[in-house]
Scaffold this motif. Structure first.
Motif, PDB file in Angstrom:
ATOM      1  N   ILE B  51       0.850  -1.185   0.000  1.00 42.96           N
ATOM      2  CA  ILE B  51       0.000   0.000   0.000  1.00 42.96           C
ATOM      3  C   ILE B  51       0.891   1.242   0.000  1.00 42.96           C
ATOM      4  O   ILE B  51       1.939   1.263   0.642  1.00 42.96           O
ATOM      5  N   ALA B  52       0.518   2.250  -0.785  1.00 38.48           N
ATOM      6  CA  ALA B  52       1.410   3.385  -0.971  1.00 38.48           C
ATOM      7  C   ALA B  52       1.344   4.390   0.178  1.00 38.48           C
ATOM      8  O   ALA B  52       2.344   5.008   0.525  1.00 38.48           O
ATOM      9  N   ARG B  53       0.161   4.562   0.760  1.00 38.63           N
ATOM     10  CA  ARG B  53       0.001   5.551   1.827  1.00 38.63           C
ATOM     11  C   ARG B  53      -0.896   4.978   2.907  1.00 38.63           C
ATOM     12  O   ARG B  53      -1.659   4.046   2.650  1.00 38.63           O
ATOM     13  N   LYS B  54      -0.839   5.566   4.084  1.00 33.04           N
ATOM     14  CA  LYS B  54      -1.691   5.068   5.174  1.00 33.04           C
ATOM     15  C   LYS B  54      -3.074   5.711   5.168  1.00 33.04           C
ATOM     16  O   LYS B  54      -4.002   5.202   5.767  1.00 33.04           O
ATOM     17  N   ASP B  55      -3.178   6.864   4.509  1.00 31.35           N
ATOM     18  CA  ASP B  55      -4.436   7.628   4.614  1.00 31.35           C
ATOM     19  C   ASP B  55      -5.337   7.473   3.391  1.00 31.35           C
ATOM     20  O   ASP B  55      -6.086   8.378   3.043  1.00 31.35           O
ATOM     21  N   ILE B  56      -5.274   6.319   2.746  1.00 32.49           N
ATOM     22  CA  ILE B  56      -6.121   6.090   1.569  1.00 32.49           C
ATOM     23  C   ILE B  56      -7.565   5.874   2.009  1.00 32.49           C
ATOM     24  O   ILE B  56      -7.834   5.134   2.952  1.00 32.49           O
ATOM     25  N   THR B  57      -8.482   6.551   1.317  1.00 32.62           N
ATOM     26  CA  THR B  57      -9.899   6.374   1.646  1.00 32.62           C
ATOM     27  C   THR B  57     -10.539   5.372   0.691  1.00 32.62           C
ATOM     28  O   THR B  57     -10.022   5.109  -0.395  1.00 32.62           O
ATOM     29  N   CYS B  58     -11.698   4.866   1.099  1.00 36.18           N
ATOM     30  CA  CYS B  58     -12.442   3.945   0.242  1.00 36.18           C
ATOM     31  C   CYS B  58     -12.826   4.640  -1.058  1.00 36.18           C
ATOM     32  O   CYS B  58     -12.869   4.022  -2.122  1.00 36.18           O
TER      33      CYS B  58
END
Lengths: 138, 121
Positions: B51-58
């Protein structure tokens, strides 16, 4: 989730009747003309709405359809549910639901359905036909 | 979501085992996800996807994989200004988009880890 043609035509029919309706039945040909929709298709949708208790059909010359309730009594969510059969995003768990599917169902799709239901909570056909309603939603 | 629970790189095979999604289809899904910067990939023996970032939203994931959520084909409709039913569709669309923007993939992943730790599955 896509809203079907039935759902779209059905709501437009109700909106049209609420705006142009009076005590006199409205012929579907008039609605079809005003809304630029196929009259044949409207007939099918009107039948469904009549069975669902939203419309009353009046036969004969000068016949047509009337709303069976006042626009204030017609909840958009309920009409939508009737027309679409089922408006939820969540799907019934399959026999072998993986841990991830289960997690998404409980923590995402079920909550999404609740959210949509909340959004439409108390919204009636009368609200939709009022022009000012649009401004406060946005 | 599975990738968010992994520490290192995950192979397509491992993701396929965990999700039940065929590897061929996963490969296809990864293309838009990579393009939108949601996953990263590395080649080689230790390679795979993460996963590229922790703050990805749905919302980001759904937009990348399915395109923008549009419940009706009204976008090109000439009558949308006059059509009052159009408000209902806007309301539905906004409600869904708002919600998906609020939910983080990492939150869902935390629920998944919790459920597995609790033996609830």
């Amino acid at each position: 989730m896509k809203v079907s043609t039935r759902g779209r035509y059905g709501l437009r029919l109700l909106v049209d009747l609420a705006e142009h309706g009076s005590d006199q039945p409205v012929a579907l040909s008039q609605v079809a003309g005003r809304q630029d929709l196929s009259e044949k298709y409207l007939q099918q949708v009107a039948l469904l709405l009549t069975r669902g208790g939203y419309l009353v059909s009046v036969k004969g010359a000068g016949g047509g359809y009337l709303l069976s309730k006042t626009p204030e009594q017609i909840l958009i969510y309920d009409v939508f549910d009737l027309l679409e059969g089922n408006i939820s995003f969540v799907e019934m768990p399959q026999k072998e639901e993986t841990a991830i599917q289960r997690c998404l169902r409980i923590h995402f799709f079920e909550k999404l359905d609740e959210k949509v239901k909340e959004t439409f909570d108390g919204v009636t056909l009368a609200d939709v036909t009022k022009a000012e309603w649009f401004t406060y939603i946005i | 979501m599975y990738l968010a629970t992994c520490r290192g790189n995950c192979s397509i095979r491992a993701i396929s085992d965990a999700t039940g999604i065929s590897s061929g289809y996963l490969e296809q899904l990864m293309i838009p996800l990579k393009k939108f910067g949601l996953v990263e990939s590395e080649r080689g023996v230790q390679g795979g996807y993460r996963i590229a970032r922790k703050d990805i939203t749905c919302s980001e994931v759904l937009s990348a994989s399915e395109g923008e959520f549009t419940p009706t084909p009204c976008q090109d409709c000439k009558q949308s200004d006059a059509c009052k039913a159009h408000q209902i569709w806007s309301m539905l669309q906004d409600s869904v988009v708002d919600y998906t923007q609020q939910v983080l993939i990492s939150t869902l992943a935390a629920h998944l880890v919790e459920a597995e730790a609790g033996g609830g599955i």
